[in-house]
Every structure is written in structure tokens, then in C-alpha cells.
Scaffold this active site. Structure first.
Site, PDB file in Angstrom:
ATOM      1  N   SER A 131      -4.456  -6.817  38.622  1.00 28.71           N
ATOM      2  CA  SER A 131      -4.913  -7.619  39.795  1.00 28.71           C
ATOM      3  C   SER A 131      -5.940  -7.507  40.721  1.00 28.71           C
ATOM      4  CB  SER A 131      -3.433  -6.879  40.603  1.00 28.71           C
ATOM      5  OG  SER A 131      -2.450  -7.158  39.877  1.00 28.71           O
ATOM      6  N   GLN A 168      -6.660  -1.656  40.633  1.00 32.86           N
ATOM      7  CA  GLN A 168      -5.828  -0.341  39.694  1.00 32.86           C
ATOM      8  C   GLN A 168      -5.766  -0.225  38.472  1.00 32.86           C
ATOM      9  OE1 GLN A 168      -1.716  -0.349  40.750  1.00 32.86           O
ATOM     10  NE2 GLN A 168      -0.730   1.424  39.581  1.00 32.86           N
ATOM     11  N   GLY A 169      -6.545   0.835  37.825  1.00 30.47           N
ATOM     12  CA  GLY A 169      -7.138   0.456  36.414  1.00 30.47           C
ATOM     13  C   GLY A 169      -5.594   1.631  35.354  1.00 30.47           C
ATOM     14  N   TYR A 170      -4.907   1.336  35.248  1.00 31.62           N
ATOM     15  CA  TYR A 170      -3.384   1.702  34.781  1.00 31.62           C
ATOM     16  C   TYR A 170      -3.810   1.156  33.883  1.00 31.62           C
ATOM     17  CZ  TYR A 170      -2.445   5.047  38.510  1.00 31.62           C
ATOM     18  OH  TYR A 170      -1.999   6.224  39.243  1.00 31.62           O
ATOM     19  N   SER A 171      -3.015   0.056  33.133  1.00 36.79           N
ATOM     20  CA  SER A 171      -3.006  -0.610  32.025  1.00 36.79           C
ATOM     21  C   SER A 171      -3.557  -0.517  31.370  1.00 36.79           C
ATOM     22  CB  SER A 171      -1.592  -1.898  32.192  1.00 36.79           C
ATOM     23  OG  SER A 171      -0.391  -1.699  33.178  1.00 36.79           O
ATOM     24  N   SER A 205       8.073  -2.182  32.302  1.00 34.78           N
ATOM     25  CA  SER A 205       9.483  -3.392  31.903  1.00 34.78           C
ATOM     26  C   SER A 205      10.726  -2.530  31.941  1.00 34.78           C
ATOM     27  CB  SER A 205       8.485  -3.118  30.554  1.00 34.78           C
ATOM     28  OG  SER A 205       9.361  -2.523  29.762  1.00 34.78           O
ATOM     29  N   GLU A 263       5.214   2.839  45.515  1.00 30.12           N
ATOM     30  CA  GLU A 263       5.421   1.528  45.325  1.00 30.12           C
ATOM     31  C   GLU A 263       6.926   0.659  45.392  1.00 30.12           C
ATOM     32  OE1 GLU A 263       3.015   0.127  42.042  1.00 30.12           O
ATOM     33  OE2 GLU A 263       3.962   0.908  41.059  1.00 30.12           O
TER      34      GLU A 263
END
Length: 382
Positions: free
Chosen positions: A152, A115-118, A359, A234
Site C-alpha cells: 500500500s 511496508q515491505g513484508y509480503s 488470511s 496493528e
């Protein structure tokens, strides 16, 4: 609230338990294990439709499978990002061609996803992404340039779904596009492991330097809507399976407290009972919201509950062992500076629980704005 399993569910449980007992082995390679699961149709139970090589299962049967999997001690999953995040997103927003291309390999355990988000400047604030994608003159391909972080499985993944900015000068949630990017692009994609204080590297940095992407999900510029839809997947069944693992960790802490004599301390006993009671509360809350799509705050509440709980368990796991918790299971060496036992790993790894996946501060903001109707938090331009 009533929640129970039907005779059909219990029959499904017996089948799952038999299959896992016969096939789950700790020495199985992660890719090989995904293929084994796929060959038996156990991947994609929650997709809502079959026909891609997966079984169809009711919501309660998905709970049964998740619980039995957690209890079986089967190897950790490598395909859960594709199965539980990308696949439902494609079913909701993808074209027929995209479903036919990507769902069967996920169901077969043949292709793994990350997953390429952050990003370094856009962790919990997903609308701040800077990774850019420019459409090529052929009209079919985008070139992706930028950096993602805390990714991840990036070293093992065959594909990455990437949220990128396709409209120059756009800010916040405008001008974003959801792209599917193949990871095997030497010279265009570089993956760098991030070493954590546990000594392991579960996360990675990913650098894109003109990487090509031919697949857009949901249409160009509509990436924010697609990304938010994905984040809604999720939660649910996976939360209940997670709690099975938590219960096993708690049982280990209780055994350690008995062995060390710490259980005779009334303060320690109170903390152990509180951990047990809070875990039961989390289970009932997960069952209460299972399958519900109308509670905007449910995912944030669940994340706040389990993240803090798990951190407190890590602290308690070390506390009950006393001074012995400061000694590792093996002597120091230059090649392996330190090793951790299970309690030490739990303490250190759980420090990230209140950060990754959004967070605690972000979760509270979501609850304040979307549930309580409080004024929105001021946002600066990106």
C-alpha cells in the site's frame, strides 16, 4: 467491564471536533493534509512519549480522536503506516539517532512510509521471505534485491521498511533483518500498480535491484523479532475507528433496504439485525482488549471477526438493491470501462478482507498454536 470517558476526555473530544470541523476538507491533497495534521500535533498521539512534534494523549483520548476523525469525514490518511507501525517499532527497537532522524518528519506529516513484508511466495507466511540484502564492504550499507507485493502507498511513499534475508542459506525466521530503504532510487527501485477488480490500484508490486539501505533496526539477523513486534501494533485504537466507518456503511445498507422495500423480507431483516448485533459485539471485544499486551490471540480474533463481517455486509449491500445493483452509475466508455457505486465497491473490495493482513487460515492457525496449545502446523523448508 466498565469503559467510560472522563471530563478531560470530553474536553479533548470537543477540541478535536472543533479542529476537524474547521480544517477537514474533502478537496485537500493527501500530503498537504498530513502536514496540516502534523502542524497541529495530531500525529503520534499513541507513541507513549512526546518531544518529536506530537502531542501526548492518554489511551482513552486516542480512542476519542480516532472516533471523531472517523465521524468527521476527513480525508483518508496517508501517514498511518509511519505513524502507527514504524514509529512504535522505532520507539521500542530503534537507536536514539534513528528516533531523532525519522520520528520528527513522521510527526510533521513530511515523510510517508510503506511496508515491505509480503512477497509473491510469502504472503501470510512472513517467514518465507526471499528478498535478500548483502552488506557492502563499507560496513554501513546493504544492497537489497528482490520483490515485494500488495504494498500500500508504495507510489507515494518516501521510505519503505523492508524485511530481508541477510544470512545466505538461512530458512524460516532465521537470518532476517529489518531495513529502512529510501524509495527515491531510480533504476534500483521500480513500483508497478496492481489493478484490482474494483478498477482502482490501491496496492503495488515493488522490485528492488540493488537498492541501498543504511539503516538497520534492532540489529542484523534480528528482523523476525522486530517484525513480530510491529505486527502487534496493528490493533487497538485503530480497530475502534474502523468500526465507526463500518457503522456508517451499515446505516447506508439499511437505508437502501428501506428504499427498495427489501426490509419487508423477514430474511433480510434478520440479516440486518445480525450485522448490527455483531458490530456491537466487535466494539465491546475491542474495548475489552484495548491496551492489553498479554492476550496472544486477541489480534487474530479481531481480524477474523471484522473481515468476515465486512464481507457479509458487502454481499448484503448488493442484495437489498435487487436487480438495480447490477447497473453502474455511469455509461461504459473505452477510457473508463466501468464505474462502481458505493455498494458495488464495498462488495468487490471486501473480498480481500479475509486475505490481506493475514488470511483467515493463518489467523486460525495462530489461535490454535498460541492460544489453544495445539500441535504446530508442519512447515517445509524454504
Amino acid at each position: 467491564m466498565e469503559f467510560g470517558f472522563t471530563p478531560d476526555d470530553e474536553e479533548f473530544r470537543a477540541e478535536a471536533r472543533r479542529w476537524l470541523a474547521a480544517h477537514a476538507r474533502g478537496d485537500t491533497g493527501r500530503r498537504a493534509w498530513e502536514r496540516t495534521l502534523g502542524a497541529a500535533g495530531w500525529i503520534g498521539l499513541g507513541w507513549g512519549q512526546d518531544g518529536y512534534g506530537n502531542r501526548r494523549a492518554t489511551l482513552t483520548q486516542q480512542v476519542v480522536w480516532a472516533e471523531e476523525y472517523a465521524r468527521s469525514g476527513a480525508p483518508p490518511r496517508s501517514g498511518h503506516i509511519g505513524e502507527n507501525l514504524l514509529a512504535p517499532t522505532l520507539l521500542a527497537h530503534g537507536t536514539d539517532e534513528q528516533k531523532a532522524r525519522f520520528l520528527p518528519p513522521i510527526a510533521a506529516g513530511a515523510e510517508l512510509w510503506c511496508q515491505g513484508y509480503s512477497e509473491p511466495g510469502a504472503g501470510s507466511d512472513l517467514a518465507g521471505v526471499r528478498t535478500a540484502a548483502v552488506r557492502e564492504p563499507d560496513g554501513r550499507t546493504h544492497r537489497v534485491t528482490g520483490q515485494k507485493i500488495w504494498t500500500s502507498l508504495a507510489r507515494e511513499a518516501d521510505w519503505c521498511f523492508v524485511l530481508a534475508r541477510t544470512e545466505p542459506g538461512s530458512v524460516r525466521h532465521h537470518g532476517l533483518t529489518f531495513l529502512l530503504v529510501p524509495m527515491d532510487q531510480p533504476g534500483r527501485i521500480e513500483v508497478r500498480p496492481i489493478r484490482q477488480m474494483t478498477g482502482t490500484s490501491d496496492f503495488n508490486e515493488v522490485f528492488f535491484d540493488g537498492a541501498h539501505a543504511e539503516h538497520v533496526v534492532g540489529g542484523e539477523g534480528d528482523g523476525w523479532r522486530v517484525a513480530m513486534s510491529l505486527l502487534g501494533y496493528e490493533r487497538g485504537v485503530s480497530t475502534l475507528a474502523q468500526q465507526i466507518g463500518f457503522a456508517e456503511e451499515l446505516a447506508g445498507v439499511v437505508r437502501a433496504a428501506v428504499a427498495s422495500g427489501a426490509v419487508h423480507d423477514p430474511v433480510v431483516r434478520e440479516r440486518l439485525v445480525r450485522q448490527w448485533a455483531e458490530l456491537r459485539t466487535m466494539r465491546w471485544n475491542a474495548l475489552r482488549t484495548l491496551g492489553s499486551s498479554g492476550d496472544a490471540g486477541a489480534p487474530s480474533v479481531a481480524k477474523l471477526l471484522w473481515a468476515g463481517w465486512h464481507q457479509r455486509l458487502g454481499e448484503l449491500a448488493v442484495l437489498v438493491r435487487g436487480a438495480a445493483a447490477g447497473v453502474g452509475p455511469a455509461d461504459w466508455s473505452a477510457s473508463a470501462p466501468y464505474e462502481l457505486d458505493a455498494a458495488q465497491h464495498l462488495l468487490l473490495f471486501s473480498r480481500a478482507d479475509t486475505i490481506y493482513g493475514g488470511s483467515d487460515q493463518i489467523q486460525r492457525t495462530i489461535i490454535a498454536e498460541r492460544v489453544l496449545g495445539l500441535p504446530r502446523e508442519p512447515k517445509g523448508a524454504v
